[in-house]
Motif scaffolding. Structure first.
Motif, PDB file in Angstrom:
ATOM      1  N   ILE A 426      38.218  -5.036 103.774  1.00  0.00           N
ATOM      2  CA  ILE A 426      38.063  -6.322 104.774  1.00  0.00           C
ATOM      3  C   ILE A 426      39.631  -6.581 105.414  1.00  0.00           C
ATOM      4  O   ILE A 426      39.440  -7.149 106.534  1.00  0.00           O
ATOM      5  N   ALA A 427      40.593  -6.264 104.634  1.00  0.00           N
ATOM      6  CA  ALA A 427      41.848  -6.606 105.149  1.00  0.00           C
ATOM      7  C   ALA A 427      42.006  -5.720 106.506  1.00  0.00           C
ATOM      8  O   ALA A 427      42.521  -6.318 107.576  1.00  0.00           O
ATOM      9  N   LYS A 428      41.727  -4.542 106.403  1.00  0.00           N
ATOM     10  CA  LYS A 428      41.840  -3.549 107.653  1.00  0.00           C
ATOM     11  C   LYS A 428      40.946  -3.901 108.706  1.00  0.00           C
ATOM     12  O   LYS A 428      41.307  -4.078 109.992  1.00  0.00           O
ATOM     13  N   ASN A 429      39.645  -4.424 108.439  1.00  0.00           N
ATOM     14  CA  ASN A 429      38.818  -4.918 109.292  1.00  0.00           C
ATOM     15  C   ASN A 429      39.202  -6.314 109.910  1.00  0.00           C
ATOM     16  O   ASN A 429      39.261  -6.521 111.161  1.00  0.00           O
ATOM     17  N   ALA A 430      39.678  -7.242 109.293  1.00  0.00           N
ATOM     18  CA  ALA A 430      40.325  -8.377 109.772  1.00  0.00           C
ATOM     19  C   ALA A 430      41.253  -8.127 110.682  1.00  0.00           C
ATOM     20  O   ALA A 430      41.613  -8.876 111.635  1.00  0.00           O
ATOM     21  N   ALA A 431      42.415  -6.984 110.147  1.00  0.00           N
ATOM     22  CA  ALA A 431      43.304  -7.018 111.265  1.00  0.00           C
ATOM     23  C   ALA A 431      42.783  -6.424 112.713  1.00  0.00           C
ATOM     24  O   ALA A 431      43.152  -6.601 113.626  1.00  0.00           O
ATOM     25  N   GLY A 432      41.760  -5.681 112.458  1.00  0.00           N
ATOM     26  CA  GLY A 432      41.034  -5.153 113.857  1.00  0.00           C
ATOM     27  C   GLY A 432      40.676  -6.490 114.687  1.00  0.00           C
ATOM     28  O   GLY A 432      40.444  -6.471 115.978  1.00  0.00           O
ATOM     29  N   ILE A 433      39.841  -7.502 113.815  1.00  0.00           N
ATOM     30  CA  ILE A 433      39.308  -8.629 114.552  1.00  0.00           C
ATOM     31  C   ILE A 433      40.478  -9.374 115.245  1.00  0.00           C
ATOM     32  O   ILE A 433      40.322  -9.784 116.382  1.00  0.00           O
ATOM     33  N   ILE A 434      41.901  -9.384 114.527  1.00  0.00           N
ATOM     34  CA  ILE A 434      42.765 -10.302 115.098  1.00  0.00           C
ATOM     35  C   ILE A 434      43.472  -9.512 116.288  1.00  0.00           C
ATOM     36  O   ILE A 434      44.103 -10.167 117.301  1.00  0.00           O
ATOM     37  N   ALA A 435      43.494  -8.130 116.072  1.00  0.00           N
ATOM     38  CA  ALA A 435      43.991  -7.232 117.339  1.00  0.00           C
ATOM     39  C   ALA A 435      43.217  -7.708 118.617  1.00  0.00           C
ATOM     40  O   ALA A 435      43.719  -7.886 119.706  1.00  0.00           O
ATOM     41  N   VAL A 436      41.754  -7.845 118.489  1.00  0.00           N
ATOM     42  CA  VAL A 436      41.044  -8.079 119.774  1.00  0.00           C
ATOM     43  C   VAL A 436      41.566  -9.646 120.163  1.00  0.00           C
ATOM     44  O   VAL A 436      41.655  -9.781 121.452  1.00  0.00           O
ATOM     45  N   GLU A 437      41.621 -10.542 119.278  1.00  0.00           N
ATOM     46  CA  GLU A 437      41.988 -12.113 119.530  1.00  0.00           C
ATOM     47  C   GLU A 437      43.556 -12.097 120.149  1.00  0.00           C
ATOM     48  O   GLU A 437      43.648 -12.577 121.252  1.00  0.00           O
ATOM     49  N   LEU A 438      44.398 -11.085 119.653  1.00  0.00           N
ATOM     50  CA  LEU A 438      45.430 -11.094 120.416  1.00  0.00           C
ATOM     51  C   LEU A 438      45.649 -10.660 121.731  1.00  0.00           C
ATOM     52  O   LEU A 438      46.335 -11.255 122.764  1.00  0.00           O
ATOM     53  N   ILE A 439      44.743  -9.507 122.068  1.00  0.00           N
ATOM     54  CA  ILE A 439      44.621  -8.985 123.476  1.00  0.00           C
ATOM     55  C   ILE A 439      44.164 -10.015 124.304  1.00  0.00           C
ATOM     56  O   ILE A 439      44.401 -10.573 125.430  1.00  0.00           O
ATOM     57  N   ALA A 440      43.042 -10.881 123.851  1.00  0.00           N
ATOM     58  CA  ALA A 440      42.383 -11.978 124.334  1.00  0.00           C
ATOM     59  C   ALA A 440      43.273 -13.307 124.691  1.00  0.00           C
ATOM     60  O   ALA A 440      43.428 -13.764 125.990  1.00  0.00           O
TER      61      ALA A 440
END
Length: 503
Positions: A426-440
C-alpha cells in the motif's frame, strides 16, 4: 553503532533501516553469556524443559536424549525452512537480522556467543540469506522466514553476498564462516520470534513516513494549483478540535503556502467551499498521522522485545514457556499503517481528479492545451484511481483472520506478516498515487505564471520538474511517474520534517 537492546528508539531503528552498521554492546554480550550458562546448567540438571530437550509444538511431550540434542536443533531449522514466494527485500532481511540480535541481546534466550558472532558476520559482510516472503502466520513466531535465515548459517539455502547470489555453503566459505552447529534451545530461540513481521512492518512504517510527508507537500501544492482557500488551515480551527495530528498537518500546510503570490492574488476572493479533499486535509491527514504515530510506538517496543520461547531466567535457572511469539501487536500495527496510507492515497487521488476537471478547477481540461488532440493527464489519473482502488482491497485487516495450525496446538494466529506485507505494498501504491498528483499540481501551478508559489513549494516544484518537465504535448508517461514514485519512497520529495513525522 553499538546497540543497547534496552534503549532502542525509533530514530535508531530508522538509521538501521537505512543501513547503518551495528553490533551489540558489551553489556548485551555479558547478558548473553550468562543466559547461555544457565541453559547449560538446566541441561546438566536433567530436568525436562520444553525446547531444550523436548520435541516442539504438539510433540512437546517427547523427551530427547542428550546425544541427539544437536540433531534436534538442526532438524528443527530444516523442517521449518518451507517458505514460498518472492524473497524479502535485502533491507528487510538486514533489519530482521538486527532485530534478532536485539532480542537475543536482552539475555533471556540462552544462545551462545557463537550464534551472535555468526549473525553479526552476515551483517558485516553484507551476506543476506534469501528468505521467501510467504509461509508465516505470525503465531509461534515467524517460523518459516526465520528458519530460512538460520538455515543459511547451517550452509543450506542461498545467500545474496553483496549482490552475488550463491549457495549458502559457498557464501559462508567466502566470508570465512563455518556452518553453525546449534546447541540446546538455540534453534527454537532463533525461529521463535516476531522479527520477520516486525522488520516488514517497520519497512512499511518508514516508507509510510516518507509517503505521508510527500502527500502533505503535494496537497499544499494542489491548493495553489486550484487557487484554493487557505482559511481551512487557520490555526484556530484545529486548536478548538484539539487533535494533535490535525494541528501538525494544518501548521505544515500553512508554512508551505506562506509567501505564495498565487495565494495573495485571491486573498479576498471569499472562497471557502473547496472540495473536502482540499479543505479537510488537516482532518484526514492528521487522523492518519495519529494512527501512524501509534503504530510506530508499538513497533518501537517490539523491535527489542523478547519474543522467543521458552524464556530463560538465568538468576533462577528456569525456562518458562509462554506466548511472547504471538505477533498480534505487530498485526494490529501493520493493519493500522495500511488503513492510514489507504486514506492518504485516496485523498490524493481525489485532488488529482479535481485538478484535471475543468468544471472543478477552472484549469484546462486534463491540464493540457489543445485538448482532444492531447489527452494530457486523463489516463495518469486513471492509474491513480486504479492504485487507490487496489489499496482499498489490500487495506482489509489481516489481523481479524485466524486459522488453526500445528494440529490445533496453535489454534489462534495473528497473520502479522501478511498484514505487514500488505502495508508495504500500500505504501508503494500510495507513492504512485501521489506521484500523479505532484505532476498535476505542478502543471496547475504553471498555468498561474507569472504568479509564483511559495519558496518551499517552488523547491518542490523544481524537483518534480527535474523528473517530469512541463507538459506541452502528449508523451510517454510511465517512466516519469515511476521516477517520482521512487523519489517519494527514497525521501527526496518531502520537505521538512520529512524524517521526523513519527518522532
Amino acid at each position: 553503532m553499538a546497540l543497547n537492546p534496552e534503549a532502542i528508539d525509533l530514530a535508531t531503528l530508522r538509521q538501521l533501516w537505512q543501513g547503518a552498521p551495528a553490533k551489540l554492546d558489551d553489556a548485551s554480550l555479558a547478558r548473553i553469556r550468562a543466559s547461555a550458562a544457565s541453559v547449560e546448567r538446566i541441561v546438566a540438571g536433567g530436568e525436562t524443559v520444553y525446547g531444550i530437550n523436548t520435541g516442539f509444538g504438539l510433540l512437546a511431550n517427547a523427551r530427547i536424549p542428550a546425544e541427539r540434542l544437536a540433531e534436534l536443533q538442526r532438524n528443527l531449522i530444516l523442517s521449518h525452512s518451507c517458505g514460498l514466494g518472492d524473497a524479502l527485500p535485502r533491507r528487510v532481511t538486514r533489519l530482521m537480522i538486527v532485530l534478532k540480535l536485539l532480542g537475543l541481546g536482552r539475555g533471556y534466550s540462552g544462545v551462545r556467543p557463537a550464534v551472535i558472532e555468526a549473525l553479526q558476520a552476515l551483517l558485516d559482510h553484507d551476506a543476506m540469506p534469501l528468505i521467501p516472503s510467504q509461509g508465516s502466520v505470525g503465531a509461534s513466531g515467524d517460523l518459516a522466514p526465520l528458519a530460512h535465515l538460520i538455515s543459511a548459517l547451517l550452509g543450506e539455502g542461498r545467500i545474496d553476498l553483496a549482490g552475488d547470489l550463491l549457495p549458502a555453503r559457498d557464501a559462508l566459505v567466502r566470508i570465512g564462516l563455518n556452518p553453525l552447529v546449534l546447541g540446546p534451545k538455540e534453534g527454537l530461540a532463533l525461529i521463535n520470534g516476531t522479527q520477520a513481521s516486525t522488520a516488514i512492518a517497520l519497512d512499511a512504517l518508514f516508507m509510510a513516513e516518507r509517503v505521508f510527508g510527500a502527500a502533505v507537500a503535494a496537497g499544499a501544492l494542489s491548493v495553489d494549483a486550484l487557487k484554493g482557500s487557505i482559511k481551512p488551515f487557520d490555526r484556530r480551527i484545529s486548536a478548538v478540535r484539539g487533535q494533535p495530528g490535525q494541528i501538525r498537518v494544518a501548521g505544515t500546510i500553512r508554512a508551505l503556502l506562506d509567501g505564495s503570490a498565487i495565494v495573495d492574488s485571491h486573498h479576498r476572493c471569499g472562497r471557502v467551499q473547496d472540495p473536502y479533499s482540499f479543505r479537510c486535509q488537516p482532518q484526514v491527514m492528521g487522523a492518519a498521522l495519529d494512527l501512524l504515530v501509534n503504530a510506530a510506538r508499538t513497533l518501537e517496543i517490539e523491535a527489542a522485545a523478547v519474543t522467543d520461547n521458552p524464556i530463560v531466567f538465568e538468576d533462577e535457572d528456569i525456562a518458562i514457556s509462554g506466548g511472547n511469539f504471538h505477533a498480534q501487536p505487530v498485526a494490529f500495527a501493520a493493519d493500522i499503517i495500511a488503513m492510514a496510507l489507504c486514506e492518504v492515497g485516496s485523498l490524493s487521488e481525489r485532488r488529482t481528479s479535481v485538478l484535471v476537471d475543468p468544471k472543478m478547477s477552472g484549469l484546462p481540461a486534463f491540464l493540457t492545451d489543445d485538448g482532444g488532440v492531447n489527452s494530457g493527464l486523463m489516463i495518469p489519473q486513471v492509474t491513480a484511481a486504479a492504485l487507490t482502488s487496489e489499496n482499498k482491497t489490500l487495506a482489509f485487516p489481516a489481523s481479524v483472520d485466524s486459522i488453526p495450525t500445528s494440529a490445533g496446538q496453535e489454534d489462534h494466529v495473528s497473520m502479522a506478516p501478511i498484514a505487514a506485507r500488505k502495508a508495504a505494498q500500500i505504501a508503494k501504491n500510495a507513492a504512485g498515487i501521489i506521484a500523479v498528483e505532484l505532476i498535476a499540481a505542478a502543471q496547475g501551478v504553471d498555468y498561474h505564471a507569472p504568479l509564483a508559489t511559495s519558496a518551499p513549494l517552488k523547491a518542490l516544484h523544481e524537483k518534480v520538474r527535474a523528473l517530469s518537465p512541463h507538459l506541452e504535448a502528449d508523451r510517454y508517461w510511465a517512466d516519469e511517474m515511476a521516477a517520482i514514485q521512487s523519489a517519494i519512497l527514497s525521501g527526496n520529495l518531502a520537505p521538512p520534517p520529512a524524517s521526523s513525522w513519527l518522532a
